[in-house]
Scaffold this motif. Sequence first.
Motif: not given
Length: 563
Positions: A204-206, A228-229, A311-316, A185-202
């Motif tokens: 980006g976390a979303k 999504v934070t 814990f797991g981490i997916v680089a965005c 049972k997993c909780l995924v937490i996304l920072n939509p603005f990470s990486g500096g590319g904006g929320e709609s970046s390909k």
Amino acid sequence: MTMGHADKEDDEPCWPIAAASRIRVKVNDGTACYSRLFYNRLTGSIELIHNSDDDCDATTQQRAVYDDIDANIEEEPSYQSYLATARDDSRTVEEAFHPDDVIGAHLSLEYNIKNPNTFHGMQSYASAKLIIYSYPKSGKHNKRMASHKHYTLDSQCCEDFADARIIIKSIHKLSKLCHVSSPLKCLVILNPFSGGGGESSKNGAKHVYQKMVKPMLEEAGVEYDALVTQRGGHARERMAARKESMRESPEKNDNGYSNNEDGGINTDSEMKDISEYDAIIAMGGDGILFEIFQGIHARSDDDAIMTQIKFGIVACGTYNGLAKSILHWSGADYDRVESMFHICKGHTSTLDVATYQVLSKTKPNKSYASFLSFAWGLIADCDYESECLRWLGPIRSDIWAVYRGILFRRRYHARFSYLPPNNVADNSAGKKRVVMPKLGQPLPDGWVSFEEELLVFWVCNTSHAAYNMFTCPMAKMNDGLFHVLIVRSSCSRLRLLQLLLKLDSGGHVDCKDCEVIDCVAYQFEPLSNVSYNVLDGELLEDGPTQARFIPSGAQFFAGEMVE
């Protein structure tokens, strides 16, 4: 395994010959002929092999195996044919997959709704498919790519799916999936603005969540919620919140988004205490995981949570130091799919976690949990002051290093005290015991201290501070040591430039101006107010700091072969 015996659940290797001999499949490519699945004990692969005696026009003998539950399987022609093919070294393999590349295997049923009332057997209106979710390495860069297998089962199998389920269970065992018996049972937490590319970046976390993370979790059979934070500190608040204090609103999640506003990513995860989850996956840079750790650290049950949750981490993000370090220790390439592959496999290794205290007038009793690094001096200046160039991505630090380290150089005066690993005393149980002095108090016996002008003061817990910085080649995932990199102010501008240029390869540790000190605890006191305390890439309050390790304090998803 004795090949002449019927299937047993715990046989090794766990390939059920009897069930495999009864099942015929065909690839979903229009092929009319059926084949069988074989386990190659030499290569470890599962192979699809066509049997000329087992095509779609010769089903009479095969049907008896399904229909007669009292049939002696060892005397059946299909079983004898299967054994003969298995022993034939010259057999032609149509296709194959390796269990090491598999994250899940499912049985999919499809019903013919146009003919739901037939009484000629279930096979008249149902079809079954065996789906294998595989991510082998391929291509020019030898990266993992989806190569799923879809096999249509012989209609006779639709009378009883027991054999198909036995095959699936065997594939799970051979694939060494850790969560099959008890799904995560997993909780995924996304920072939509990470990486500096904006929320709609390909990148980006979303986008990464929708296109890669969500599908892979479903393929692996992992239960998940997503959050999504909305703002800085949101992940910290989510971790610290206890169940009894959570608001329940059917229209909006506690993060301020409705599901429709955020494309349906958010679920009702904020209605649950994090103790109800088995794992947390952070999608963003190191900063989102830092927030998660601080929120857990603020809880009264933090020790129990850190023991329970993986814990797991997916680089965005921009730097992604921990994601790169875990993949490096796992002997894997730096790639998001590789990180998710390890998460879906379910294998974990422990990571040392450090606790920090800062002697500050504004926050006198504040403490932090850390997993990556602490910096003061040139590295801290590059990390914090280059935020004005965040839109440039990782190159912003390189530009600031030239500006601050070469063109407009500062001198950083500080006192450093540390406890070498050989000076740690044993307690009554025979285990190493670290006695931490209070900041500003005399040091216990065994501590070493010096005061000097420095350029670089960089405490490393991981091998990489960023995906392109091989900061500490000697660091291991759970070695219980701080590796402190020190460059003194006597280092010339030319030698400093040469040292910085070797950060990507790890060659800087061999430069004569770079000293590496290993310790299990330390105190650091800035004596000049010209830099910043930066922990895991995040700015702390000014003041003296001290740190010690919690050995193997967290569990992270990683490859099986962790250094």
